[in-house]
Motif scaffolding. Structure first.
Motif, PDB file in Angstrom:
ATOM      1  N   GLU A 461      -1.622  17.378  -2.267  1.00  0.00           N
ATOM      2  CA  GLU A 461      -0.466  16.579  -1.840  1.00  0.00           C
ATOM      3  C   GLU A 461       0.691  17.492  -1.427  1.00  0.00           C
ATOM      4  O   GLU A 461       1.585  17.073  -0.681  1.00  0.00           O
ATOM      5  CB  GLU A 461      -0.024  15.627  -2.946  1.00  0.00           C
ATOM      6  CG  GLU A 461       0.426  16.292  -4.227  1.00  0.00           C
ATOM      7  CD  GLU A 461      -0.711  16.470  -5.223  1.00  0.00           C
ATOM      8  OE1 GLU A 461      -0.426  16.650  -6.430  1.00  0.00           O
ATOM      9  OE2 GLU A 461      -1.882  16.436  -4.796  1.00  0.00           O
ATOM     10  N   ASP A 465       3.636  17.543   3.440  1.00  0.00           N
ATOM     11  CA  ASP A 465       4.913  17.664   4.139  1.00  0.00           C
ATOM     12  C   ASP A 465       4.850  18.643   5.295  1.00  0.00           C
ATOM     13  O   ASP A 465       5.308  18.340   6.395  1.00  0.00           O
ATOM     14  CB  ASP A 465       6.008  18.103   3.149  1.00  0.00           C
ATOM     15  CG  ASP A 465       6.342  17.013   2.153  1.00  0.00           C
ATOM     16  OD1 ASP A 465       6.163  15.824   2.498  1.00  0.00           O
ATOM     17  OD2 ASP A 465       6.761  17.343   1.027  1.00  0.00           O
ATOM     18  N   ARG A 494      -0.312   6.222  -7.027  1.00  0.00           N
ATOM     19  CA  ARG A 494       1.107   6.497  -7.266  1.00  0.00           C
ATOM     20  C   ARG A 494       1.891   6.267  -5.985  1.00  0.00           C
ATOM     21  O   ARG A 494       1.515   6.750  -4.914  1.00  0.00           O
ATOM     22  CB  ARG A 494       1.296   7.931  -7.750  1.00  0.00           C
ATOM     23  CG  ARG A 494       0.824   8.173  -9.168  1.00  0.00           C
ATOM     24  CD  ARG A 494       0.777   9.651  -9.506  1.00  0.00           C
ATOM     25  NE  ARG A 494       1.875  10.403  -8.923  1.00  0.00           N
ATOM     26  CZ  ARG A 494       1.853  11.728  -8.739  1.00  0.00           C
ATOM     27  NH1 ARG A 494       0.769  12.424  -9.092  1.00  0.00           N
ATOM     28  NH2 ARG A 494       2.876  12.354  -8.203  1.00  0.00           N
ATOM     29  N   GLN A 495       3.006   5.564  -6.121  1.00  0.00           N
ATOM     30  CA  GLN A 495       3.779   5.212  -4.939  1.00  0.00           C
ATOM     31  C   GLN A 495       4.353   6.440  -4.248  1.00  0.00           C
ATOM     32  O   GLN A 495       4.423   6.482  -3.011  1.00  0.00           O
ATOM     33  CB  GLN A 495       4.911   4.244  -5.314  1.00  0.00           C
ATOM     34  CG  GLN A 495       5.631   3.673  -4.087  1.00  0.00           C
ATOM     35  CD  GLN A 495       6.854   2.864  -4.466  1.00  0.00           C
ATOM     36  OE1 GLN A 495       7.492   3.160  -5.455  1.00  0.00           O
ATOM     37  NE2 GLN A 495       7.164   1.850  -3.676  1.00  0.00           N
ATOM     38  N   ASP A 496       4.753   7.472  -4.993  1.00  0.00           N
ATOM     39  CA  ASP A 496       5.353   8.650  -4.356  1.00  0.00           C
ATOM     40  C   ASP A 496       4.335   9.373  -3.475  1.00  0.00           C
ATOM     41  O   ASP A 496       4.669   9.844  -2.385  1.00  0.00           O
ATOM     42  CB  ASP A 496       5.934   9.596  -5.410  1.00  0.00           C
ATOM     43  CG  ASP A 496       4.892  10.100  -6.411  1.00  0.00           C
ATOM     44  OD1 ASP A 496       3.932   9.353  -6.715  1.00  0.00           O
ATOM     45  OD2 ASP A 496       5.029  11.240  -6.898  1.00  0.00           O
ATOM     46  N   VAL A 497       3.078   9.447  -3.923  1.00  0.00           N
ATOM     47  CA  VAL A 497       2.042  10.084  -3.106  1.00  0.00           C
ATOM     48  C   VAL A 497       1.728   9.224  -1.882  1.00  0.00           C
ATOM     49  O   VAL A 497       1.562   9.738  -0.768  1.00  0.00           O
ATOM     50  CB  VAL A 497       0.763  10.328  -3.935  1.00  0.00           C
ATOM     51  CG1 VAL A 497      -0.340  10.924  -3.057  1.00  0.00           C
ATOM     52  CG2 VAL A 497       1.063  11.249  -5.110  1.00  0.00           C
ATOM     53  N   SER A 499       3.758   7.301  -0.322  1.00  0.00           N
ATOM     54  CA  SER A 499       4.863   7.471   0.630  1.00  0.00           C
ATOM     55  C   SER A 499       4.728   8.776   1.398  1.00  0.00           C
ATOM     56  O   SER A 499       5.014   8.838   2.603  1.00  0.00           O
ATOM     57  CB  SER A 499       6.205   7.429  -0.113  1.00  0.00           C
ATOM     58  OG  SER A 499       6.407   6.164  -0.701  1.00  0.00           O
ATOM     59  N   LYS A 500       4.268   9.848   0.722  1.00  0.00           N
ATOM     60  CA  LYS A 500       4.059  11.121   1.409  1.00  0.00           C
ATOM     61  C   LYS A 500       2.971  11.010   2.479  1.00  0.00           C
ATOM     62  O   LYS A 500       3.086  11.587   3.561  1.00  0.00           O
ATOM     63  CB  LYS A 500       3.669  12.206   0.391  1.00  0.00           C
ATOM     64  CG  LYS A 500       4.817  12.765  -0.411  1.00  0.00           C
ATOM     65  CD  LYS A 500       4.334  13.938  -1.268  1.00  0.00           C
ATOM     66  CE  LYS A 500       5.482  14.591  -2.008  1.00  0.00           C
ATOM     67  NZ  LYS A 500       5.022  15.784  -2.778  1.00  0.00           N
ATOM     68  N   GLU A 509       9.404   4.276   6.854  1.00  0.00           N
ATOM     69  CA  GLU A 509       9.534   3.456   5.655  1.00  0.00           C
ATOM     70  C   GLU A 509       9.610   1.974   5.980  1.00  0.00           C
ATOM     71  O   GLU A 509       8.971   1.153   5.312  1.00  0.00           O
ATOM     72  CB  GLU A 509      10.766   3.877   4.853  1.00  0.00           C
ATOM     73  CG  GLU A 509      10.899   3.129   3.539  1.00  0.00           C
ATOM     74  CD  GLU A 509      12.052   3.630   2.701  1.00  0.00           C
ATOM     75  OE1 GLU A 509      12.346   2.983   1.674  1.00  0.00           O
ATOM     76  OE2 GLU A 509      12.655   4.660   3.063  1.00  0.00           O
ATOM     77  N   GLN A 524       4.018  -0.164  -8.210  1.00  0.00           N
ATOM     78  CA  GLN A 524       5.103   0.122  -9.148  1.00  0.00           C
ATOM     79  C   GLN A 524       4.873  -0.485 -10.528  1.00  0.00           C
ATOM     80  O   GLN A 524       5.608  -0.187 -11.470  1.00  0.00           O
ATOM     81  CB  GLN A 524       6.431  -0.416  -8.589  1.00  0.00           C
ATOM     82  CG  GLN A 524       6.821   0.199  -7.255  1.00  0.00           C
ATOM     83  CD  GLN A 524       8.115  -0.396  -6.733  1.00  0.00           C
ATOM     84  OE1 GLN A 524       9.215   0.063  -7.074  1.00  0.00           O
ATOM     85  NE2 GLN A 524       7.991  -1.427  -5.932  1.00  0.00           N
TER      86      GLN A 524
END
Length: 591
Positions: A461, A465, A494-497, A499-500, A509, A524
């Motif tokens: 992950e 970026d 996981r939401q953060d992953v 989103s990436k 978004e 969430q």
């Protein structure tokens, strides 16, 4: 009441009076004695009608092919020399006492045993086509496979949960089939390309182990192993990783083959990284029955005078590879020209080759127009790396890696099966460690290689970026004899992953919220680690049956143009229906 199916009448019934129902497969008149083969889903039985039963004989004299009949009579042994060992009922026959015609039939559009029957004729008259023994066998095999899947998954704690057929359009790799809403003017449902998002939601909802044998819909160009609607064995499970999921699903397929076909697949299935599969075979679904492999030559060809090779070797994402054909020096010029034409299907501009007449003589022992443009060192590397021997032929591919892989990979399989380099039997394989993304050169952006909910490998992950092309995923495909029969992955929980990943795919978004907000919201609320796989039921049954197209294992399939020749779908609808849906049809412009 029927005593038994026609095809199951055997010596157990000798001396008994039986009642049978079925279709007249064939009628023969032999010197005053009439023989009728009566057929049902289990096969044939021979019925004999003697003239000493005048009324029954008169009825038998009127029957014709595909008449539906009821037959009552006594089971007896066939006379010596007339036994048919290929039929369950081949040792017996039924001496008819009574025959009733339940329904007459027009002369069918083709004979059920006709071998040169065109597919369009079969599909137009599919009801008659489905009476053919091979089609009956195929659909019964399909049933056995589905039941074996259900039994295995039930025994391992999975529950069958239905998911919606009318849902929203989401980008999953192919065009959606859209369904206009009458109650919400100007808005559309989409038929699901897969239950992907819903099965993830079921994991978040705590159902732990889910499966469904379900229809999926994709509006894409068709071929032998594709249909606009197809059947998927869809599986999802929580709290298991790649190794555990693949082991569980491998055993399912082994169990299904054993139960439905009495075939023991070789276990354990070998495992191969995606990069190795592409390097050695030019395909992420290699047919391991074919012994031929590709040889990497990109580094060797960077400085050669032959621009076709050097340009490909020095371009970003280029590749030069070779395919050695043992004994291929005997190929005729016509055969080589045919293979050259074949690879153009995959975007190749040509097919260079070298015939190895005498490997020990170096350049002098080689025959090809390109030899003069290659250095002695390059030629020596080619011979050494490919392991070429006298009498061999070496084909070359030089272009973008995608073109080289697809063209030489397809050529490898074609030559392998045509020229005797393929073994028989079953060769399963797991392909693992897929890239997360593939570069879309036309739109200058990264696309998901599988789908945007596939989890990156642990630690990868960090590449999302700045270097998405370096990221590998927790994805896996099951391959059998060159067909991808199943594919899946561990999902992002996981939401953060997530989103990436959306960011790497250039999904902003607001767009992500609009298309996947319901999934992002659900992530969430304590989403468990989960993953799954989907198997193509049609493809599995096609392989098992030995058919060449999935259309032969689907009861009512579409043509390669997406049409049903039986029902004439798709079709026009009347203006009233269109008005109710707030739709106006524009006449296509003439070219």
């Amino acid at each position: 009441m029927r005593t038994e199916y026609c095809g199951l009448i055997d010596t157990r019934f000798l001396g008994q009076t039986v009642t049978l129902f079925g279709w007249v497969h064939r009628r023969r008149d032999h010197g005053g004695v009439i023989f009728i083969d009566v057929r049902d889903r289990e096969g044939l039985v021979q019925v004999v009608i003697d003239p000493d039963t005048p009324q029954t004989f008169a009825t038998a004299d009127r029957v014709r092919g595909e008449y539906v009949v009821r037959v009552s009579g006594r089971v007896r042994e066939r006379p010596a020399g007339t036994v048919n060992p290929n039929l369950v009922s081949g040792a017996v026959e039924v001496l008819a006492k009574d025959i009733e015609i339940l329904n007459a039939s027009l002369t069918p559009p083709f004979q059920l045993d006709e071998e040169t029957l065109g597919e369009n004729v079969r599909l137009e008259h599919r009801v008659i086509d489905l009476r053919r023994p091979e089609m009956q066998r195929n659909l019964r095999l399909r049933y056995r496979v589905a039941m074996a899947v259900r039994r295995y998954l039930d025994a391992h704690g999975f529950i069958d949960v239905e998911t919606p057929m009318l849902t929203r359009s989401t980008p999953e790799g192919a065009r959606d089939f859209l369904v206009p809403s009458r109650m919400h003017a100007g808005q559309f449902y989409a038929l699901p390309q897969s239950p992907q998002l819903f099965k993830q939601l079921l994991m978040i909802a705590g159902f732990d182990r889910y499966y469904q044998i379900t229809k999926c819909f994709r509006d894409e160009d068709l071929r032998a192993d594709r249909q606009p609607e197809f059947t998927q064995i869809d599986v999802e499970v929580s709290f298991l990783g790649v190794g555990e999921i693949t082991a569980l699903m491998e055993q399912m397929i082994v169990s299904v083959f054993r139960e439905a076909m009495a075939i023991d697949l070789p276990t354990p299935f070998p495992r191969m990284p995606f990069a190795e599969a592409m390097s050695r075979y030019g395909s992420d679904k290699p047919d391991l029955r074919v012994s031929l492999e590709l040889t990497e030559l990109t580094d060797v060809m960077r400085d050669v005078e032959f621009k076709v090779f050097s340009s490909a070797a020095t371009m970003a994402g280029g590749r030069v590879a070779a395919l050695r054909v043992p004994g291929g020096g005997g190929l005729t010029r016509g055969e080589i020209d045919g293979y050259t034409q074949f690879v153009t299907i995959y975007g190749a501009k040509g097919l260079a080759y070298i015939k190895v007449n005498d490997a020990g003589k170096g350049r002098e022992g080689l025959q090809s127009p390109i030899v003069k443009n290659l250095s002695d060192a390059a030629l020596a590397h080619v011979l050494e790396r490919t392991g070429a021997r006298d009498g061999d032929l070496i084909f070359f591919g030089a272009d973008k890696a995608k073109v080289v892989n697809e063209s030489l990979g397809a050529l490898r399989a074609k030559i392998g099966h045509e020229k005797g380099f393929a073994s028989s039997g079953w060769k399963p394989l797991w392909v693992l460690d897929f890239p997360m993304f593939e570069w879309n050169d036309e739109e200058k952006r990264w696309d998901s290689l599988h789908h945007p909910f596939t989890s990156p490998m642990d630690g990868h992950e960090d590449f999302l970026d700045g270097n998405p092309g370096k990221a590998l995923s927790k994805a896996y495909d099951m391959v059998l004899n060159g067909w991808e029969i199943g594919g899946g992955s561990v999902r992002i929980h996981r939401q953060d992953v997530q989103s990436k990943v959306f960011s790497a795919l250039n999904i902003q978004e607001d767009e992500a919220r609009a298309k996947f907000g319901f999934l992002l919201d659900a992530l969430q609320y304590g989403a468990p680690p989960h993953g799954g796989i989907a198997f193509g039921l049609d493809r599995i049954v096609t392989l098992m049956s030995g058919a060449t197209s999935i259309r032969d294992v689907i009861a009512f399939p579409k043509t390669q143009r997406g049409q049903c020749l039986l029902t004439r779908a798709p079709s026009d609808v009347d203006e009233k229906q269109l008005r109710e849906l707030h739709i106006r049809v524009r006449t296509p412009e003439k070219p």
